[in-house]
Design an enzyme around this catalytic site. Structure first.
Site, PDB file in Angstrom:
ATOM      1  N   HIS A 129      -8.567  -3.667   9.853  1.00 15.53           N
ATOM      2  CA  HIS A 129      -8.046  -3.454   8.505  1.00 15.53           C
ATOM      3  C   HIS A 129      -6.713  -4.177   8.333  1.00 15.53           C
ATOM      4  O   HIS A 129      -5.983  -4.414   9.299  1.00 15.53           O
ATOM      5  CB  HIS A 129      -7.905  -1.963   8.184  1.00 15.53           C
ATOM      6  CG  HIS A 129      -6.722  -1.288   8.780  1.00 15.53           C
ATOM      7  ND1 HIS A 129      -6.784  -0.550   9.942  1.00 15.53           N
ATOM      8  CD2 HIS A 129      -5.426  -1.219   8.361  1.00 15.53           C
ATOM      9  CE1 HIS A 129      -5.595  -0.049  10.221  1.00 15.53           C
ATOM     10  NE2 HIS A 129      -4.733  -0.447   9.281  1.00 15.53           N
ATOM     11  N   ASP A 185       0.852  -1.184   0.000  1.00 19.74           N
ATOM     12  CA  ASP A 185       0.000   0.000   0.000  1.00 19.74           C
ATOM     13  C   ASP A 185       0.891   1.238   0.000  1.00 19.74           C
ATOM     14  O   ASP A 185       2.100   1.156   0.201  1.00 19.74           O
ATOM     15  CB  ASP A 185      -0.993   0.015   1.171  1.00 19.74           C
ATOM     16  CG  ASP A 185      -0.317   0.044   2.538  1.00 19.74           C
ATOM     17  OD1 ASP A 185       0.911   0.247   2.607  1.00 19.74           O
ATOM     18  OD2 ASP A 185      -1.013  -0.132   3.546  1.00 19.74           O
ATOM     19  N   ASP A 208      -9.236  -1.722  13.848  1.00 18.72           N
ATOM     20  CA  ASP A 208     -10.592  -1.869  13.316  1.00 18.72           C
ATOM     21  C   ASP A 208     -10.716  -3.062  12.378  1.00 18.72           C
ATOM     22  O   ASP A 208     -11.717  -3.229  11.692  1.00 18.72           O
ATOM     23  CB  ASP A 208     -11.013  -0.598  12.570  1.00 18.72           C
ATOM     24  CG  ASP A 208     -10.019  -0.214  11.472  1.00 18.72           C
ATOM     25  OD1 ASP A 208      -9.000  -0.917  11.301  1.00 18.72           O
ATOM     26  OD2 ASP A 208     -10.269   0.794  10.786  1.00 18.72           O
TER      27      ASP A 208
END
Length: 246
Positions: free
Chosen positions: A131, A66, A129
């Protein structure tokens, strides 16, 4: 899925380095994707002296999964900047071994990986969360390959606080990431998780149902997932789970 519980963050980091090194010592080209952030810092500290100056690791090629670009031009993104800081530069990795995912080439990233033989291993962390990589809740779909994902206004401030001294004007409006489909195509996944603050989300990831609101739950369907965790992060997992996936 396999779960390996270590006592401490230091032990978790050492084991993760050994696991990654076991891939890097294979003959022929080895393609790995590694994570930035705080969790892998100690892993890189242990990996650097094992790799630095060793020509027998010249077959290893690195890909970031990413990237958050800096606002404006002329500077590398946050992910690759941190990877250089913690690993590439101290380990003296040759530039020819580094293959950057950027906003300019993300649309051809999956084709490039396929041409290069695919990723042999991807090392990732676990977000609070759920991710993984840049796959935040509500941002990507299960079928997504490498995509561009917009930031919400509330996310911009968090990124600014972490990376830009609170200056939101420096934060871009988007990131690029390998989507769930791209990640699931990797031959082996290694997830490193540490700390009490990750205990609940690790439990949901491993013991909960597959749920798009908790992106990491999809990873349990991968045929070759290894989770390396310290005792604190594993503290909410049941004994049945730890025994089943030992």
């Amino acid at each position: 899925m396999k779960i390996i519980k270590t006592k401490t963050y230091d032990e978790m980091s050492e084991l993760a380095a050994v696991y990654l090194l076991s891939h890097m010592t294979k003959e022929g080209r080895v393609n790995v994707s590694i994570t930035a952030g705080t969790t892998p810092v100690k892993m890189y500290e242990k990996l650097v002296p094992m790799v630095k100056g060793k020509q027998n690791y010249s077959n290893v090629h690195y890909y970031n999964f990413d990237e958050i670009p800096f606002q404006g031009k002329g500077k590398e993104g946050i992910t690759i900047t941190n990877l250089r800081k913690y690993y590439f530069t101290p380990a003296e990795i040759e530039e020819v071994q580094i293959h950057k995912l950027t906003p300019e080439n993300y649309e051809s990233h999956d084709q490039r990986l396929k041409k290069d033989g695919g990723l042999d291993v991807l090392v990732m962390g676990l977000g609070y969360d759920g991710h993984f990589c840049g796959n935040l809740p509500g941002k990507t779909a299960w079928e997504d390959q490498t995509v561009k994902t917009p930031f919400l206004d509330e996310e911009l401030q968090k990124i600014a606080d972490l990376e830009f001294g609170g200056d939101v004007s420096l934060v871009p409006s988007y990131a690029v990431t390998m989507g769930p489909r791209s990640v699931m195509n990797v031959k082996e996944l290694i997830m490193i998780v540490n700390g009490k603050h990750k205990a609940d989300i690790l439990k949901q990831t491993v013991e909960g149902k597959v749920d798009s609101n908790i992106p990491s739950t999809i990873l349990k369907l991968h045929p070759n997932l290894t989770i390396i965790t310290d005792e604190d992060a594993a503290s909410c997992l049941s004994e049945e789970t730890l025994e089943k996936y030992r």
